[in-house]
Scaffold this motif. Structure first.
Motif, PDB file in Angstrom:
ATOM      1  N   GLN B 255      -2.120   6.143  -7.303  1.00  0.00           N
ATOM      2  CA  GLN B 255      -1.371   5.577  -6.132  1.00  0.00           C
ATOM      3  C   GLN B 255      -1.678   4.475  -4.804  1.00  0.00           C
ATOM      4  O   GLN B 255      -2.906   4.463  -4.999  1.00  0.00           O
ATOM      5  N   TRP B 256      -1.277   3.614  -3.969  1.00  0.00           N
ATOM      6  CA  TRP B 256      -2.155   2.474  -3.639  1.00  0.00           C
ATOM      7  C   TRP B 256      -0.923   1.808  -2.847  1.00  0.00           C
ATOM      8  O   TRP B 256       0.368   1.742  -3.321  1.00  0.00           O
ATOM      9  N   PHE B 257      -1.465   0.868  -1.570  1.00  0.00           N
ATOM     10  CA  PHE B 257      -0.242   0.570  -1.461  1.00  0.00           C
ATOM     11  C   PHE B 257      -0.836  -0.970  -0.948  1.00  0.00           C
ATOM     12  O   PHE B 257      -2.010  -1.691  -0.649  1.00  0.00           O
ATOM     13  N   ALA B 258       0.215  -2.189  -0.854  1.00  0.00           N
ATOM     14  CA  ALA B 258       0.183  -3.963  -1.283  1.00  0.00           C
ATOM     15  C   ALA B 258       0.808  -4.280  -0.137  1.00  0.00           C
ATOM     16  O   ALA B 258       1.821  -4.026   0.015  1.00  0.00           O
ATOM     17  N   GLY B 259       0.510  -5.073   0.283  1.00  0.00           N
ATOM     18  CA  GLY B 259       1.185  -6.070   1.396  1.00  0.00           C
ATOM     19  C   GLY B 259       1.539  -7.131   0.888  1.00  0.00           C
ATOM     20  O   GLY B 259       2.053  -6.502  -0.298  1.00  0.00           O
ATOM     21  N   PRO B 260       2.004  -7.920   1.726  1.00  0.00           N
ATOM     22  CA  PRO B 260       3.434  -8.632   1.048  1.00  0.00           C
ATOM     23  C   PRO B 260       2.656 -10.063  -0.077  1.00  0.00           C
ATOM     24  O   PRO B 260       3.487 -10.941  -1.053  1.00  0.00           O
ATOM     25  N   GLY B 261       1.454 -10.234   0.606  1.00  0.00           N
ATOM     26  CA  GLY B 261       0.433 -11.133  -0.280  1.00  0.00           C
ATOM     27  C   GLY B 261       0.508 -10.621  -1.790  1.00  0.00           C
ATOM     28  O   GLY B 261      -0.730 -11.297  -2.593  1.00  0.00           O
ATOM     29  N   GLY B 262       0.110  -8.974  -1.746  1.00  0.00           N
ATOM     30  CA  GLY B 262      -0.496  -8.446  -3.163  1.00  0.00           C
ATOM     31  C   GLY B 262      -1.523  -8.006  -2.279  1.00  0.00           C
ATOM     32  O   GLY B 262      -2.517  -7.645  -3.009  1.00  0.00           O
ATOM     33  N   GLN B 263      -2.469  -8.062  -1.134  1.00  0.00           N
ATOM     34  CA  GLN B 263      -3.849  -7.389  -0.815  1.00  0.00           C
ATOM     35  C   GLN B 263      -4.095  -6.044  -0.708  1.00  0.00           C
ATOM     36  O   GLN B 263      -2.626  -5.531  -0.407  1.00  0.00           O
ATOM     37  N   ASN B 285      10.229   3.907   6.961  1.00  0.00           N
ATOM     38  CA  ASN B 285      10.616   1.997   7.614  1.00  0.00           C
ATOM     39  C   ASN B 285       9.290   1.674   7.848  1.00  0.00           C
ATOM     40  O   ASN B 285       9.591   0.147   7.870  1.00  0.00           O
ATOM     41  N   TRP B 286       8.806   2.134   8.897  1.00  0.00           N
ATOM     42  CA  TRP B 286       7.658   1.505   8.621  1.00  0.00           C
ATOM     43  C   TRP B 286       6.993   0.263   7.453  1.00  0.00           C
ATOM     44  O   TRP B 286       6.563  -0.890   7.847  1.00  0.00           O
ATOM     45  N   LEU B 287       6.494   1.286   6.800  1.00  0.00           N
ATOM     46  CA  LEU B 287       6.240   0.112   5.460  1.00  0.00           C
ATOM     47  C   LEU B 287       7.257  -0.970   5.008  1.00  0.00           C
ATOM     48  O   LEU B 287       6.684  -1.912   4.880  1.00  0.00           O
ATOM     49  N   ALA B 288       8.093  -0.948   4.867  1.00  0.00           N
ATOM     50  CA  ALA B 288       9.592  -1.794   5.105  1.00  0.00           C
ATOM     51  C   ALA B 288       8.855  -2.862   5.972  1.00  0.00           C
ATOM     52  O   ALA B 288       8.939  -4.293   5.923  1.00  0.00           O
ATOM     53  N   SER B 289       9.085  -2.161   7.614  1.00  0.00           N
ATOM     54  CA  SER B 289       8.773  -3.434   8.631  1.00  0.00           C
ATOM     55  C   SER B 289       7.602  -4.422   8.230  1.00  0.00           C
ATOM     56  O   SER B 289       7.421  -5.139   8.469  1.00  0.00           O
ATOM     57  N   GLN B 290       6.640  -3.672   7.641  1.00  0.00           N
ATOM     58  CA  GLN B 290       5.103  -4.663   7.656  1.00  0.00           C
ATOM     59  C   GLN B 290       5.446  -4.980   6.010  1.00  0.00           C
ATOM     60  O   GLN B 290       4.328  -5.848   5.894  1.00  0.00           O
TER      61      GLN B 290
END
Lengths: 239, 335
Positions: B255-263, B285-290
């Motif tokens: 499982q991992w997290f990626a930002g809007p640009g895929g980073q 909510n915080w993930l969605a906001s970021q």
């Protein structure tokens, strides 16, 4: 017919030659005694003849040119190894059935009659038999296979004098007139002369003498026992 | 056994007779294997009936089912604490059963050739008319098929015993302590232990060292398979979402997290106040906001049988290779 033909046959274990440059041509129809002291290479020669061992050098053929250990050879040669290895935990009845199922030819009535004569119960466990009874059971199994050649490795070694005498008597009775050739090894010199009609003496891995007993006795001017002792002594002196 | 049977030339000893010899020599060991599995089987049967009863009552329930669910889970055991300290229950039994295939296989397989070499009876067996090749092939095939069939029956019983917990969504079949005990895996691992111990029996020429060696090699192979090999059988599915996709039946790998640009976003970049917030929605909510997406890599539950067949396949192939090598060594063995 030649039961064993070998040329330059040798077998080496590590650095030791158990048998070396052994050239033999043993005719059929004989009871062949393979004599020699312990360590002379008797067991090695028999193992090579039944296909349990493979030669380091040379070759051995059995029963007129069959390769030792080939299916045709296994089918016609019954072998009783030293100490007659059989399945100790089985009753005699099951041991017989195992032997009959592992062979194409099986004379069940011969086996049943012999064991009845020897008073060996079919329900007795093989492990509970005496040494003499076990040797007789192994011989019975070998004979019931109706072989052309019967090979016995030190069949007398583990037996007491009475059992020895009985066993030799059995061998004489069974072989007489049956056309079976027999090859047996022994370091017990006295017994050889009772049954042997052909003699091979091994010493330190080599054949010292081979020939049929009457002509050997004539050429040496001595009885079989003396001839064997003479060759065994000379090999010991040479050592 | 009464008359002299004169065989035609080039005939061979029938397989059925060699089969009887195999049965006669190894029926004791086979009976031992069956007795052990039968004893374990009685336990699984008795407990399984209770578990199925508890599950059917839960399945028939439409409201206020908490007590019935608790009744079912009492057979599963505590979810907390060390697995091994929680006693014998549906959660711990699969761990114990992981050791059964190697014990069965070794007990039956190691003596097949090694005992004949141990006791010298190979000098009888290998000088009979049947010859040693047919002798070895019959023993390996007959005993291999029998032990695999018995093992398969047993693992089917285990699968039945455990199935209510899967149906109730407690777990899927993928966890390693379950995977090896169900489907074709249990029988295949048993067959491998049998073939390996027969093979090592010819190599080492002694029964007990062959058993010990097999225990070590088989266990290492089993652990490596569970820990790092099995997950490479297929390409995992990648999906996003706040909660794990695929539900309880899936096998979650990472499982991992990626930002809007895929980073890639490391968990350390997520503020502690968000991570430790008592509100379950705060994190999402915080993930969605970021504009951060949570990604998962996993195998869906419906891939389970493909995994079973892949594992069964390579184990069967390896067993066949070991058996062929055993026959080859028996043919070559010289005193």
């Amino acid at each position: 017919m030649k039961i064993i033909e070998s040329t330059g046959l040798g077998k080496r274990y590590g650095r030791t030659w158990a048998l070396r440059d052994c050239t033999l041509s043993i005719p059929g129809g004989h009871v062949v005694a393979l004599a020699g002291p312990n360590g002379a290479g008797k067991t090695t020669l028999l193992n090579l003849a039944v296909g349990l061992a493979r030669p380091t050098s040379g070759a051995v053929r059995v029963l007129d040119g069959l390769a030792a250990g080939s299916p045709e050879a296994l089918d016609q040669i019954a072998f009783v190894a030293q100490d007659a290895p059989l399945y100790q935990t089985m009753p005699v009845r099951d041991m017989l059935r195992v032997a009959s199922y592992l062979n194409l030819r099986w004379d069940g009535s011969l086996a049943a009659e012999r064991l009845a004569r020897l008073r060996i119960g079919l329900r007795t466990r093989v492990g509970a038999l005496s040494g003499g009874q076990k040797a007789q059971l192994a011989l019975t199994i070998a004979l019931a296979r109706r072989p052309s050649l019967l090979v016995l490795d030190e069949p007398l070694a583990a037996l007491d004098p009475v059992a020895r005498d009985d066993f030799m008597q059995s061998m004489r009775d069974e072989v007489a007139g049956s056309g079976i050739s027999v090859l047996f090894s022994s370091h017990v010199v006295a017994e050889l002369s009772q049954v042997a009609s052909y003699l091979v003496v091994l010493g330190r891995g080599s054949v010292l003498v081979a020939g049929d007993v009457p002509s050997l006795e004539q050429s040496h001017g001595a009885g079989l026992e003396k001839i064997v002792l003479q060759y065994m002594r000379s090999s010991a002196v040479a050592a | 056994m009464s008359a002299v049977a004169v065989a035609p030339s080039r005939a061979t000893v029938p397989w059925s007779r060699l089969g009887w010899v195999t049965w006669r020599q190894h029926r004791g060991a086979l009976a031992g294997c069956v007795a052990v599995l039968a004893a374990l089987g009685v336990y699984l049967l008795v407990m399984g009936m209770q578990i199925h009863g508890a599950y059917s009552r839960l399945a028939a329930c439409h409201s206020n089912c908490g007590a019935l669910r608790q009744a079912l889970m009492s057979y599963y055991g505590s979810q907390r604490g060390s697995v091994l300290s929680s006693g014998i229950n549906a959660q711990t039994v699969p761990f114990f059963l992981l050791a059964v295939p190697v014990l069965l296989g070794v007990f039956l397989g190691a003596p097949v050739v090694a005992r004949e070499l141990d006791t010298g009876t190979f000098r009888f067996a290998w000088t009979q008319g049947a010859g040693r090749t047919r002798w070895a092939v019959t023993k390996l095939v007959v005993l291999g098929v029998l032990i695999a069939a018995v093992a398969y029956l047993f693992s089917s019983l285990f699968q039945w015993y455990f199935s209510p917990f899967v149906a109730a969504g407690v777990t899927g079949w993928f966890p390693m302590q379950l995977f090896g005990n169900v489907g074709v895996a249990f029988a295949a691992w048993t067959l491998l232990a049998f073939a390996m111990s027969a093979f090592l029996g010819v190599v080492l020429r002694r029964t007990v060292p062959a058993m010990a060696c097999t225990l070590v090699v088989w266990t290492v192979l089993d652990v490596v398979t569970m820990m790092s090999l099995r997950q490479h059988y297929l390409t995992p599915v990648v999906g996003s979402g706040e909660s794990p996709p695929g539900g309880q039946s899936a096998w979650m790998l990472s499982q991992w997290f990626a930002g809007p640009g895929g980073q890639h976003i490391s968990p350390g970049q997520i503020p502690l106040s968000v991570q430790e917030s008592p509100s379950p929605a705060a994190f999402g909510n915080w993930l969605a906001s970021q504009h951060i997406t949570q990604w998962w890599s996993y195998f869906p539950g419906n891939r389970f049988w493909t995994f079973q067949l892949i594992e069964g396949g390579w184990l069967l192939g390896l067993s066949a290779v070991l058996m062929a090598a055993t026959v080859w060594l028996v043919r070559r063995r010289a005193v």
